[in-house]
Design an enzyme around this catalytic site. Structure first.
Site, PDB file in Angstrom:
ATOM      1  N   GLY A   9       0.785  -1.229   0.000  1.00 53.64           N
ATOM      2  CA  GLY A   9       0.000   0.000   0.000  1.00 53.64           C
ATOM      3  C   GLY A   9       0.817   1.280   0.000  1.00 53.64           C
ATOM      4  O   GLY A   9       1.858   1.395  -0.657  1.00 53.64           O
ATOM      5  N   ILE A  10       0.337   2.253   0.765  1.00 52.54           N
ATOM      6  CA  ILE A  10       0.915   3.607   0.743  1.00 52.54           C
ATOM      7  C   ILE A  10       2.372   3.580   1.223  1.00 52.54           C
ATOM      8  O   ILE A  10       3.242   4.233   0.636  1.00 52.54           O
ATOM      9  CB  ILE A  10       0.072   4.565   1.626  1.00 52.54           C
ATOM     10  CG1 ILE A  10      -1.378   4.622   1.115  1.00 52.54           C
ATOM     11  CG2 ILE A  10       0.674   5.965   1.648  1.00 52.54           C
ATOM     12  CD1 ILE A  10      -2.353   5.316   2.083  1.00 52.54           C
ATOM     13  N   ALA A  80       2.099   2.330   9.169  1.00 44.79           N
ATOM     14  CA  ALA A  80       1.433   1.092   9.616  1.00 44.79           C
ATOM     15  C   ALA A  80       0.024   1.403  10.100  1.00 44.79           C
ATOM     16  O   ALA A  80      -0.209   2.400  10.780  1.00 44.79           O
ATOM     17  CB  ALA A  80       2.244   0.438  10.736  1.00 44.79           C
ATOM     18  N   GLY A  81      -0.905   0.546   9.711  1.00 45.04           N
ATOM     19  CA  GLY A  81      -2.286   0.743  10.150  1.00 45.04           C
ATOM     20  C   GLY A  81      -3.113  -0.483   9.851  1.00 45.04           C
ATOM     21  O   GLY A  81      -2.812  -1.242   8.920  1.00 45.04           O
ATOM     22  N   SER A 131      -5.744   9.825   8.864  1.00 46.00           N
ATOM     23  CA  SER A 131      -6.847   9.574   7.912  1.00 46.00           C
ATOM     24  C   SER A 131      -7.918  10.631   8.062  1.00 46.00           C
ATOM     25  O   SER A 131      -8.123  11.173   9.159  1.00 46.00           O
ATOM     26  CB  SER A 131      -7.466   8.205   8.184  1.00 46.00           C
ATOM     27  OG  SER A 131      -8.614   8.012   7.376  1.00 46.00           O
ATOM     28  N   TYR A 144     -11.506   2.467  14.669  1.00 46.74           N
ATOM     29  CA  TYR A 144     -10.611   3.038  13.650  1.00 46.74           C
ATOM     30  C   TYR A 144     -10.654   4.558  13.706  1.00 46.74           C
ATOM     31  O   TYR A 144      -9.608   5.219  13.740  1.00 46.74           O
ATOM     32  CB  TYR A 144     -11.006   2.544  12.254  1.00 46.74           C
ATOM     33  CG  TYR A 144     -10.050   2.998  11.173  1.00 46.74           C
ATOM     34  CD1 TYR A 144      -8.784   2.430  11.058  1.00 46.74           C
ATOM     35  CD2 TYR A 144     -10.407   3.990  10.270  1.00 46.74           C
ATOM     36  CE1 TYR A 144      -7.893   2.846  10.073  1.00 46.74           C
ATOM     37  CE2 TYR A 144      -9.525   4.411   9.275  1.00 46.74           C
ATOM     38  CZ  TYR A 144      -8.276   3.838   9.187  1.00 46.74           C
ATOM     39  OH  TYR A 144      -7.383   4.258   8.214  1.00 46.74           O
ATOM     40  N   PRO A 174      -5.141  10.920   4.310  1.00 38.61           N
ATOM     41  CA  PRO A 174      -5.650  10.518   2.996  1.00 38.61           C
ATOM     42  C   PRO A 174      -7.164  10.320   3.028  1.00 38.61           C
ATOM     43  O   PRO A 174      -7.752  10.007   4.070  1.00 38.61           O
ATOM     44  CB  PRO A 174      -4.955   9.166   2.737  1.00 38.61           C
ATOM     45  CG  PRO A 174      -3.851   9.066   3.735  1.00 38.61           C
ATOM     46  CD  PRO A 174      -4.297   9.883   4.920  1.00 38.61           C
ATOM     47  N   GLY A 175      -7.756  10.511   1.835  1.00 34.03           N
ATOM     48  CA  GLY A 175      -9.125  10.041   1.618  1.00 34.03           C
ATOM     49  C   GLY A 175      -9.036   8.575   1.231  1.00 34.03           C
ATOM     50  O   GLY A 175      -8.255   7.833   1.819  1.00 34.03           O
ATOM     51  N   PHE A 176      -9.814   8.144   0.228  1.00 38.26           N
ATOM     52  CA  PHE A 176      -9.771   6.740  -0.174  1.00 38.26           C
ATOM     53  C   PHE A 176      -8.573   6.468  -1.081  1.00 38.26           C
ATOM     54  O   PHE A 176      -8.370   7.160  -2.077  1.00 38.26           O
ATOM     55  CB  PHE A 176     -11.051   6.354  -0.916  1.00 38.26           C
ATOM     56  CG  PHE A 176     -12.286   6.401  -0.045  1.00 38.26           C
ATOM     57  CD1 PHE A 176     -12.332   5.718   1.165  1.00 38.26           C
ATOM     58  CD2 PHE A 176     -13.401   7.129  -0.440  1.00 38.26           C
ATOM     59  CE1 PHE A 176     -13.462   5.760   1.966  1.00 38.26           C
ATOM     60  CE2 PHE A 176     -14.543   7.181   0.353  1.00 38.26           C
ATOM     61  CZ  PHE A 176     -14.577   6.488   1.568  1.00 38.26           C
TER      62      PHE A 176
HETATM   63  N1  LIG Z   1      -6.341   2.940   2.004  1.00 37.25           N
HETATM   64  C1  LIG Z   1      -6.997   4.019   2.393  1.00 37.25           C
HETATM   65  O1  LIG Z   1      -8.034   4.413   1.798  1.00 37.25           O
HETATM   66  C2  LIG Z   1      -6.490   4.819   3.560  1.00 37.25           C
HETATM   67  C3  LIG Z   1      -7.124   6.057   3.823  1.00 37.25           C
HETATM   68  C4  LIG Z   1      -6.669   6.817   4.881  1.00 37.25           C
HETATM   69  C5  LIG Z   1      -5.614   6.379   5.650  1.00 37.25           C
HETATM   70  N2  LIG Z   1      -5.033   5.170   5.375  1.00 37.25           N
HETATM   71  C6  LIG Z   1      -3.923   4.765   6.239  1.00 37.25           C
HETATM   72  O2  LIG Z   1      -2.784   4.544   5.426  1.00 37.25           O
HETATM   73  C7  LIG Z   1      -1.889   3.653   6.107  1.00 37.25           C
HETATM   74  C8  LIG Z   1      -1.437   2.580   5.132  1.00 37.25           C
HETATM   75  O3  LIG Z   1      -2.554   1.748   4.813  1.00 37.25           O
HETATM   76  P1  LIG Z   1      -2.780   1.149   3.348  1.00 37.25           P
HETATM   77  O4  LIG Z   1      -4.059   1.673   2.845  1.00 37.25           O
HETATM   78  O5  LIG Z   1      -1.558   1.335   2.540  1.00 37.25           O
HETATM   79  O6  LIG Z   1      -3.057  -0.394   3.701  1.00 37.25           O
HETATM   80  P2  LIG Z   1      -2.130  -1.698   3.675  1.00 37.25           P
HETATM   81  O7  LIG Z   1      -1.680  -2.004   2.292  1.00 37.25           O
HETATM   82  O8  LIG Z   1      -2.918  -2.728   4.402  1.00 37.25           O
HETATM   83  O9  LIG Z   1      -0.832  -1.293   4.509  1.00 37.25           O
HETATM   84  C9  LIG Z   1      -0.781  -1.384   5.906  1.00 37.25           C
HETATM   85  C10 LIG Z   1       0.676  -1.509   6.318  1.00 37.25           C
HETATM   86  O10 LIG Z   1       0.721  -1.557   7.750  1.00 37.25           O
HETATM   87  C11 LIG Z   1       1.556  -2.635   8.127  1.00 37.25           C
HETATM   88  N3  LIG Z   1       1.191  -3.159   9.431  1.00 37.25           N
HETATM   89  C12 LIG Z   1      -0.026  -3.554   9.867  1.00 37.25           C
HETATM   90  N4  LIG Z   1       0.070  -4.075  11.105  1.00 37.25           N
HETATM   91  C13 LIG Z   1       1.387  -4.003  11.455  1.00 37.25           C
HETATM   92  C14 LIG Z   1       2.123  -4.409  12.597  1.00 37.25           C
HETATM   93  N5  LIG Z   1       1.519  -4.995  13.667  1.00 37.25           N
HETATM   94  N6  LIG Z   1       3.459  -4.204  12.607  1.00 37.25           N
HETATM   95  C15 LIG Z   1       4.082  -3.619  11.540  1.00 37.25           C
HETATM   96  N7  LIG Z   1       3.438  -3.223  10.437  1.00 37.25           N
HETATM   97  C16 LIG Z   1       2.112  -3.422  10.394  1.00 37.25           C
HETATM   98  C17 LIG Z   1       1.324  -3.682   7.038  1.00 37.25           C
HETATM   99  O11 LIG Z   1       2.402  -4.601   7.014  1.00 37.25           O
HETATM  100  P3  LIG Z   1       2.334  -6.131   7.554  1.00 37.25           P
HETATM  101  O12 LIG Z   1       0.913  -6.596   7.440  1.00 37.25           O
HETATM  102  O13 LIG Z   1       3.297  -6.837   6.660  1.00 37.25           O
HETATM  103  O14 LIG Z   1       2.826  -6.061   8.961  1.00 37.25           O
HETATM  104  C18 LIG Z   1       1.319  -2.801   5.794  1.00 37.25           C
HETATM  105  O15 LIG Z   1       2.635  -2.571   5.371  1.00 37.25           O
HETATM  106  C19 LIG Z   1      -2.671   3.112   7.310  1.00 37.25           C
HETATM  107  O16 LIG Z   1      -2.273   3.798   8.465  1.00 37.25           O
HETATM  108  C20 LIG Z   1      -4.112   3.460   6.975  1.00 37.25           C
HETATM  109  O17 LIG Z   1      -4.882   3.604   8.147  1.00 37.25           O
HETATM  110  C21 LIG Z   1      -5.438   4.399   4.346  1.00 37.25           C
END
Ligand SMILES: NC(=O)c1ccc[n+]([C@@H]2O[C@H](COP(=O)([O-])OP(=O)(O)OC[C@H]3O[C@@H](n4cnc5c(N)ncnc54)[C@H](OP(=O)(O)O)[C@@H]3O)[C@@H](O)[C@H]2O)c1
Length: 239
Positions: A9-10, A80-81, A131, A144, A174-176
């Site tokens: 992801g991000i 991380a999230g 977020s 969340y 970020p948004g979506f």
């Molecule tokens: N996608 C959206 O629309 C959106 C919108 C607003 C904000 N966000 C935020 O953006 C951030 C990145 O999310 P994403 O959308 O890119 O999703 P993602 O692809 O699921 O990425 C999440 C990342 O967090 C890591 N993570 C989760 N649990 C962890 C742990 N216990 N220890 C270490 N690393 C951990 C995951 O790695 P592992 O699983 O390998 O540990 C992965 O690298 C998050 O904080 C999310 O809340 C996302």
């Protein structure tokens, strides 16, 4: 640079973009194979470290090891999230606890020692991926939204505390974004790729002054509308 949550992801996009710009980046997450796949984009500049942010006791020693490996540190990105699915009528403390551990406590456990170091050095940049979800308490996932509201407030406080010592603290909301976290979710709009979210995040961080930004910027208008909406109306929305 350190990117926590860089296996997908991000965070993965941010790490790749930083490496492409010439930085050496420590990439951290739990999934070894996914981390290795990210590192394979540029093995000289992307150094993988398997790490679970819930293991907060391991962070001080890991931070020192990474700083020694990189030969210094000028930035930390905490991406991380987790956002477990929550069904209508479901109240699940285990899911809430997991979100507090990863989305909030892990961020504090990494940012506290890094900020102390940057404050002493009078330089450094900390980026937290919060977020738009933290703007209001949403019925879809109370845990969340609460962790993201807390992270946003924590980052603001860190900025107010450390910017006078030359530390940039950047809040990205970020948004979506089209990642595993949103895959299959209904009602998505204005979806951007993780590469685009990463590009905008890095642009904000590079401005060299502390910021608090929606990514993309148009989400600021949504946030304002949502913030001003009377509670009785917001409660009826399915968000
Ligand atoms: N996608 C959206 O629309 C959106 C919108 C607003 C904000 N966000 C935020 O953006 C951030 C990145 O999310 P994403 O959308 O890119 O999703 P993602 O692809 O699921 O990425 C999440 C990342 O967090 C890591 N993570 C989760 N649990 C962890 C742990 N216990 N220890 C270490 N690393 C951990 C995951 O790695 P592992 O699983 O390998 O540990 C992965 O690298 C998050 O904080 C999310 O809340 C996302």
């Amino acid at each position: 640079m350190i990117v926590v949550g860089a296996s997908s992801g991000i965070g993965a996009s941010i790490a790749r973009e930083l490496a492409a710009a010439g930085a050496t980046v420590a990439i951290l997450a739990r999934r070894e194979a996914e981390l290795a796949a990210v590192a394979a984009h540029d093995p000289r500049r992307l150094l993988p470290y398997v790490h679970d942010v819930a293991d907060t006791a391991s962070i001080p020693a890991l931070l020192e090891r990474i700083i020694a490996d990189l030969g210094g540190l000028d930035g930390l990105v905490y991406a991380a999230g987790v956002m477990p699915d929550l069904a209508e009528g479901e109240y699940a403390f285990a899911k809430d606890a997991a979100m507090v551990n990863v989305n909030l406590l892990g961020a504090m456990a990494w940012m506290d020692p890094v900020c102390a170091r940057f404050e002493a050095a009078r330089a450094g940049t900390i980026v937290g991926i919060s977020s738009i979800a933290g703007v209001r308490g949403r019925r879809a996932n109370p845990g969340y939204t609460a962790t993201k509201a807390a992270l946003t407030t924590y980052l603001e406080a860190l900025r107010n505390r450390a910017s006078r010592y030359g530390v940039n603290v950047v809040t990205i909301k970020p948004g979506f974004v089209d990642t595993a976290m949103t895959a299959g979710k209904p009602g998505l709009f204005w979806l951007v790729s993780p590469d685009e979210a990463a590009r905008q995040t890095i642009a904000h961080a590079r401005r060299g002054r502390s910021v608090d930004a929606f990514v993309p910027a148009r989400w600021a208008a949504v946030a304002l509308a949502v913030r001003l909406m009377p509670s009785a109306i917001f409660r009826r929305l399915n968000v």
